[in-house]
Design an enzyme around this catalytic site. Structure first.
Site, PDB file in Angstrom:
ATOM      1  NE  ARG A  90      -3.846  -0.454   1.882  1.00 41.38           N
ATOM      2  CZ  ARG A  90      -3.973  -1.238   3.041  1.00 41.38           C
ATOM      3  NH1 ARG A  90      -3.353  -1.099   4.427  1.00 41.38           N
ATOM      4  NH2 ARG A  90      -4.635  -2.316   3.025  1.00 41.38           N
ATOM      5  CG  ASP A 122       5.951   7.091  -3.622  1.00 39.07           C
ATOM      6  OD1 ASP A 122       5.846   8.522  -3.071  1.00 39.07           O
ATOM      7  OD2 ASP A 122       6.736   6.744  -3.622  1.00 39.07           O
ATOM      8  N   GLY A 169       4.410  11.691  -9.262  1.00 41.32           N
ATOM      9  CA  GLY A 169       3.885  10.378  -8.524  1.00 41.32           C
ATOM     10  C   GLY A 169       4.855   9.680  -7.797  1.00 41.32           C
ATOM     11  CG  ASN A 171      -2.162   9.143   8.800  1.00 42.32           C
ATOM     12  OD1 ASN A 171      -3.335   8.703   9.099  1.00 42.32           O
ATOM     13  ND2 ASN A 171      -1.665  10.018   9.617  1.00 42.32           N
TER      14      ASN A 171
HETATM   15  C1  NAG Z   1      -1.984  10.338  10.938  1.00 43.94           C
HETATM   16  O1  NAG Z   1      -2.402  11.696  10.783  1.00 43.94           O
HETATM   17  C2  NAG Z   1      -3.101  12.304  11.881  1.00 43.94           C
HETATM   18  C3  NAG Z   1      -3.640  13.790  11.576  1.00 43.94           C
HETATM   19  O2  NAG Z   1      -2.700  14.460  11.164  1.00 43.94           O
HETATM   20  C4  NAG Z   1      -1.889  12.316  13.113  1.00 43.94           C
HETATM   21  O3  NAG Z   1      -2.349  12.688  14.472  1.00 43.94           O
HETATM   22  C5  NAG Z   1      -1.368  10.917  13.229  1.00 43.94           C
HETATM   23  O4  NAG Z   1      -0.363  10.916  14.249  1.00 43.94           O
HETATM   24  C6  NAG Z   1      -0.950  10.077  12.011  1.00 43.94           C
HETATM   25  N1  NAG Z   1      -0.834   8.800  12.171  1.00 43.94           N
HETATM   26  C7  NAG Z   1       0.200   8.172  11.940  1.00 43.94           C
HETATM   27  C8  NAG Z   1       0.480   6.646  11.974  1.00 43.94           C
HETATM   28  O5  NAG Z   1       1.192   8.788  11.402  1.00 43.94           O
END
Ligand code: NAG
Ligand code: NAG
Ligand code: NAG
Ligand code: NAG
Ligand code: NAG
Ligand code: NAG
Length: 333
Positions: free
Chosen positions: A64, A69, A80, A102
């Site tokens: 993924r 990416d 890309g 994320n």
């Molecule tokens: C994912 O994004 C959120 C919101 O910006 C952030 O608070 C969180 O730490 C991130 N999670 C990871 C695993 O990077």
């Protein structure tokens, strides 16, 4: 006539230069590191094997990562697969890593480990974007999936933009029209869409991703009617409405093997996401799902998957003197 002569010429050239049409895609080539880092593929392979022997469930996240990416366009240029998904946020800019899609992304530490092993042997030569592409291929093939040759020579980008990640990544709630449109922007077809959806043969997802689908699909408190009721009942017994920690398998029963069961499940209305189920709503995609679900051999799917991965891996790549070769993958040089 014109076309056939042209094709003939190209294939003759290829015989003499021992080239390959796919290898030339997007300025990448299969032997890019032949002089500068001939052992790169062995190093990546053995590191990936080591990682997978310790944490086999990382295969899906590693695949993924490559997908994300390549899908995220960076800052109005059409960029890309450039390793931007790996960059940490900085004081001045919030990275893709820290935008909501994320949640499903893991495996950054593994890429960093592979990169470190490659740097030890060939410092400053191999891009993070190429490492992500190779690790994705190796992870799939280690799980008994297809093995394809990865064209190389991507350079690393210097920008990662959280808000663009949000806008680019197709959501699990997308219907076919939306999926098709988001793939078309990247030059990917409906066939690539149904083939790459086959990635869901491995991996897991959080209950929270499907809570609405199970408990309140159209605001009436009922589940998505397009799902098999037995499957809904099974998922409900695992996922309470507010559960955001439990994991569900995307391809129940064989989520650690890269095989055709995903299509069998989707064909039986047991796709986990709307973006899986919706494949049945399209003529071409639906017939592909049903055909794969009934095939005794994986050969056709494996070949299609390999072709689509090479296409995906060449989206908006930086080559030549563009970008840079990062020293570590989570920060620009
Ligand atoms: C994912 O994004 C959120 C919101 O910006 C952030 O608070 C969180 O730490 C991130 N999670 C990871 C695993 O990077
Ligand atoms: C990037 O973030 C990770 C996780 O928070 C951290 O371990 C790593 O040291 C950071 N990298 C840099 C270059 O700051
Ligand atoms: C991130 O992308 C958004 C939307 O394209 C743009 O408005 C913003 O300026 C970008 N931020 C950076 C730091 O490039
Ligand atoms: C798909 O979703 C979009 C956005 O919600 C909607 O406008 C469109 O009508 C949907 N298409 C179908 C075929 O359901
Ligand atoms: C279901 O969704 C509707 C509309 O979004 C909302 O008003 C209602 O409170 C939800 N019901 C539950 C049980 O969450
Ligand atoms: C997960 O659910 C708990 C309890 O419902 C809540 O406190 C927490 O903030 C949620 N976490 C996320 C990441 O949504």
């Amino acid at each position: 006539m014109y076309f056939s002569r042209k094709i003939l010429m190209v294939s003759l050239l290829c015989i003499y230069a021992s080239c390959n049409a796919d290898a030339q895609r997007g300025g990448l080539s299969l032997d890019y590191y032949i002089e500068t880092c001939p052992s790169v593929e062995e190093i990546v392979r053995s590191e990936t094997e080591r990682i997978m022997s310790i944490a086999p469930t990382l295969a899906a996240p590693l695949l993924r990562l490559h997908f994300h990416d390549c899908f995220v366009r960076v800052s109005s240029y059409d960029i890309g697969c450039d390793g931007s998904v790996l960059l940490n946020s900085t004081k001045n800019s919030k990275a893709e890593k820290d935008s909501p899609p994320n949640f499903t992304l893991r495996g950054y530490g593994s890429i960093e480990r592979v990169k470190a092993a490659v740097e030890e042997k060939c410092p400053g030569v191999v891009s993070c974007a190429d490492i992500v592409a190779l690790v994705a291929r190796d992870a799939v093939s280690i799980l008994k999936g297809p093995y394809w040759k990865v064209p190389l020579g991507r350079r690393d980008g210097r920008i990662s933009n959280a808000s663009e990640a949000l806008a680019n990544i197709p959501a699990p709630t997308f219907n076919f029209t939306q999926l098709k449109a988001s793939f078309a922007v990247k030059g990917l077809t409906s066939k690539d869409l149904v083939v790459l959806s086959g990635s869901h043969t491995i991996g897991t997802s959080h209950c929270s991703t499907i809570a609405t689908r199970l408990y309140n699909f159209s605001g009436t408190g009922a589940p998505d009617p397009s799902m098999d009721p037995e499957y809904v009942a099974r998922l409900k017994s695992r996922c309470r409405p507010t559960d955001n920690t439990t994991l569900v398998e995307m391809d129940p029963g064989s989520f650690r093997t890269f095989d055709l069961h995903y299509y069998e499940n989707v064909g039986k209305r047991r796709g986990l996401f709307t973006s899986d189920s919706t494949l049945l709503s399209d003529g071409l995609a639906g017939s592909y799902v049903r055909r794969q679900g009934s095939l005794a051999t994986a050969a056709e799917f494996f070949e299609d998957f390999s072709d689509s991965m090479v296409k995906l891996g060449s989206i908006g790549v930086l080559t030549g003197k563009e970008g840079e070769i990062r020293k570590r993958c989570d920060a620009v040089n």
